[in-house]
Design a protein around this motif. Sequence first.
Motif, short mmCIF file in Angstrom:
data_model
loop_
_atom_site.label_atom_id
_atom_site.label_comp_id
_atom_site.label_asym_id
_atom_site.label_seq_id
_atom_site.Cartn_x
_atom_site.Cartn_y
_atom_site.Cartn_z
N LYS A 55 18.54 -44.39 -32.25
CA LYS A 55 19.49 -44.17 -33.34
C LYS A 55 20.46 -43.04 -33.00
N GLU A 56 19.97 -42.07 -32.25
CA GLU A 56 20.82 -40.94 -31.87
C GLU A 56 21.60 -41.21 -30.58
N ASN A 57 21.45 -42.40 -30.04
CA ASN A 57 22.11 -42.76 -28.77
C ASN A 57 21.62 -41.95 -27.59
N ARG A 63 11.52 -32.30 -28.25
CA ARG A 63 12.34 -32.17 -29.47
C ARG A 63 13.44 -31.12 -29.28
N ALA A 88 16.74 -29.49 -29.33
CA ALA A 88 17.89 -29.92 -30.15
C ALA A 88 19.05 -30.40 -29.28
N TYR A 89 19.18 -29.82 -28.11
CA TYR A 89 20.30 -30.21 -27.23
C TYR A 89 20.04 -31.59 -26.63
N ASP A 121 21.24 -34.02 -29.14
CA ASP A 121 22.66 -34.00 -29.55
C ASP A 121 23.53 -34.40 -28.37
N ALA A 142 26.49 -34.56 -28.00
CA ALA A 142 27.76 -33.83 -27.83
C ALA A 142 27.56 -32.56 -27.00
N THR A 143 26.33 -32.25 -26.62
CA THR A 143 26.08 -31.02 -25.85
C THR A 143 25.51 -31.37 -24.48
N PRO A 144 25.73 -30.49 -23.49
CA PRO A 144 25.12 -30.71 -22.17
C PRO A 144 23.60 -30.67 -22.24
N SER A 191 21.71 -26.50 -21.98
CA SER A 191 22.31 -25.69 -23.04
C SER A 191 21.33 -24.67 -23.61
N ALA A 192 20.05 -24.92 -23.43
CA ALA A 192 19.05 -24.08 -24.10
C ALA A 192 18.83 -22.75 -23.38
N LEU A 249 20.18 -21.62 -27.99
CA LEU A 249 19.12 -21.46 -28.98
C LEU A 249 17.82 -21.93 -28.34
#
Lengths: 338, 734
Positions: free
Chosen positions: A39-41, A118, A120-121, A124, A126-128, A139-140, A144
């Motif tokens: 669902k999140e691609n 899990r 978050a990056y 998402d 839209a983030t590396p 990104s982590a 964050l």
Amino acid sequence: MNNFQYSRASDVADAIRLLAADPGAKLIAGGTNLIDLMKENVERPSRLIDISRLPLRDIEETADGGLRVGALVPNSDLAYHPLIEQRYPLLASAILAGASAQLRNMASVGGNLMQRTRCAYFYDTATPCNKRSPGTGCSAIDGLNRNHAILGTSTSCIATNPSDMSVALAALGALVHIAGPSGQRTIALTDFHRLPEDKPHLDTNLGSGEIITAIELPPHGFARNYSYLKIRDRLSYAFALVSVAAALELEGNAIVEARLALGGVAHKPWRSLEAEAALRGQAATPDHFGRAADLLLQGATARSHNGFKIELARRAVVRALMQAASATPQSQAHKKIA
Amino acid sequence: MNAYVGTSTSRVDGRAKVTGAAKYAGEFAADGLLHGFVVEATIARGRIARLDTSEALRVKGVVDVLTHAHRPPLADKDEAWKDEVAPEKGSPFRPLYDERIKFNGQPIALVVAEDWETAKFAATRVHVEYEQEGFATDLESERDKAEKVDQPHKPRGDAAGALTRAPVRHEADYVLPTEHHNPMELFATTAVWDGSGGLTVYDKTQGVQNVQKFLCSVFGKKPDEIRVISPYVGGAFGSGLRPQHQVVLATLAALALKRSVRVVLTRQQMYSLGYRPMTIERVALGAKPDGTLDAIAHEAIAVTSRYEDFSRNDTGWAEQLYKSPNSNFSHKLVDLDVSTPCDMRAPGAATGVCALECAMDELAVALKLDPVDLRLRCYSDRDQSEDLPYTSKQLRECYARGAEAFGWSRRNPAPRSMRDGKELVGWGMATGVWEALQMPVAVRIVLTANGHAEISCAASDIGTGTYTIVAQVAADALGLPIDNISVRLADSTLPQAPVEGGSWMAASSAHAVLRAAEEIREELARLAKAMPASPLADLDAANITLTDGMIASSDGRGAAVSIADVMRHSKLERIEREKLNQFAEDKSHARNTHSAVFAEVKIDEELGIIRVTRIVNAVAAGRILNTKTGRSQIMGGVVWGIGMALHEETVMDHRFGRIMNANIAEYHIPVNADVHDIDLIFVDEPDDRINRLGIKGLGEIGIVGVPAAIANAVYHATGKRIRRFPITLDKLLE
């Protein structure tokens, strides 16, 4: 969600064939993680191979006195199975510490081993994220990372494995039975998941076209002295900041055998034979537990937001071992950490 | 007669809700319904350089992709986009208006397809190129750019001087994070095309008439061309006060395609709507050794967007609570590249009072005074800002009743002095305060000859129980059983109502019901007296009452005729009256609700795990119309307060200007395991001045004070003062 083909495997061999025929295919059983990721691609399988009706739902005793658990046994069925409750209560407890009743009803044992981080990056698009899109960066590491790994990280990924069940399986020394194009093989659960190194997109050592058929529990279940202690930001329905699977065999207050694994701190369940060896022959005291924790946490590295996990893990290890030693395991139903 | 008001009447809509008969905005069907899926920007600021929808349009089942470059006309003046809740200053956001990107998550296209999955899939085939611009989303790093906004509370005396001279002073920053409402129901709109240019719009909103006027002005429609309906709302908490993206997009698509269109936002997309803004609260208190205050200074620095100034009263609440000859309040905003914040349960108070009440606790420690005692020494019987008495203020009783129920007198004041096994025990308390507002609301009552009445009003019931209290008040006022009352709400064609918010709807709607019912009573009395051989003929109309379906002498002497008989004699099928509520103009009194919150925490000393094991919330809020729905209201507020204290935080990666926990797995709210004993006390607070029924409203007061009481309990348990919320275990381990 992308469009995908759907096939239903008629048996394990068929599943292997279908996997081999389509490099973009994914197996689906309970779907509790895969469907979310689609669902999140994040996951875009070309084909879903439905294995949920394969005959991999048995829990049977092995010749050496262990148990063999089919890969499609639902997490709930496993946690509440009388043989698990009696002989491997650490495993039952770890399963019940995870997710929600509804998810546990759907989730399979094999799927639990295959669930993804899990971070978050990772979720998402839209983030590396090197795990999702190799080579784009992590990104982590400078972002964050409060929930991220403190052990076994690499410069390309600091994600954690979110499973509770796997942590108990690692401590118990479980084996993973695998079938694939070149036949069947068995590996230790601690070798099933891998560290990120420079290939964080690979969570496990499962080869292409391979399928988990069962997990095997060795005879020793540590049913008397164990505890699964999960520390999180609320008392239920959250992923672990740190979790501990602790198991002891005691003679009086002397430790004959010790097992210790951490969750929420690394790309795989974190176990240290050195830490366990250090406990053997020692008295079950907080001091000795603390030294084992230090060994287990050797090399732990703090990032900007997750430094607290090192001390938290140390304290959680001592607490879990104390709970195990006193045969008062952490309850997953009480609204309190004992 | 009060057969229902003040009782624990069950929700009149309860059965519809639990059986699924209650329909929500995204559940209304229409012939040929199309489904829209929103494409969102993935940068925080810049412009759309290229937006390629060709691949999406080629997906089978896609009907159209609307963008700023491909859409029907939208109003071009800011005034047209200002709904009744819009901030005074600013230029409201306009979905799909132009190529500018103002915040990450901004809607930039709407894919419309024959089914939702197709629209969602095709949305991934819309290709966007941006020209990115520098942006800022971090309040703390931009704090120096804060600019002051006008606030009603004016300085009194010389707070700065008094603080310098104060023998005991406390000053600190308290940091409240961004929070999102996360109502259970997703934001959704079903815009039903009537075939000739008109639309019936089913929307998740707290104000159908606000949305209706907004849509007419944005789309240049006449009032009778758009009707907005929202019979049930699955929670909103302020997020549904302003018309949201989805209602503009669904309406836009329906008008563009001349077909019915539904747009449902995903949970993740709802994080692009409004939120409680992150706020840094600086509180300074100066006290005399006797525990009276000489100075209060409260400054709030909050986030807003670059295009609108959203601010609420964070700082002025001390004026309602504590006597101080010198005070200074200031509210500042930092413009960031984010969407505009919006109201969220007890906006301003939930955050501002949290800071104030933590500061009061710190002052009590500095003064070596009991926290309740300090508050009693500073207790103000007047609103100091306007120097007015209150219509009623039973806050002293709240402290007393709450403390008694909690067992506060057994508290050992020393931090870390109480223990239960491995857990440190902490007891903390705080005060809560909110406004008691009332707004113009009209209600229509239609009484039919069979003794049934239909009450209708455009007000929304956002889950608070408006259907139920309207039915209760009407049943009592008309002397009918509640089963004979039906209530219609939240249709823009019904009598006027403002948005449902601010805790004002209970008092406002109840008094409209009362006025309309009064006219019906007068009419029935007139008709009854005129009947041949009427037993009421000699009575003055004022001495005739409605009770048990009868028109009766109010002296109880048994003279009575039935409503049915009177209407049959008068050859009337129905009596209809519509009335606007009226409240006596009274600027001579302040109007507030109050509470005293007591909290017990148990904290695992080694692991830092915090449990809120007990909350006592003693509330003084005038007359409680319904003790059952009222308790639910306060209970919900308390649980939310636990979340504010320990769990809730919208986390943003400021390198991307993106929210990184936009889902309810990672955005933590309390679960059952985090909620223990909650004891609610409604303190008796008769108030015949505020309005006829003495109603003040309960929507917000339940949350106010709860986070501070818990934070103060955490300090008492551990000796650690955590001023950055939420109080997660890592902060205790530091």
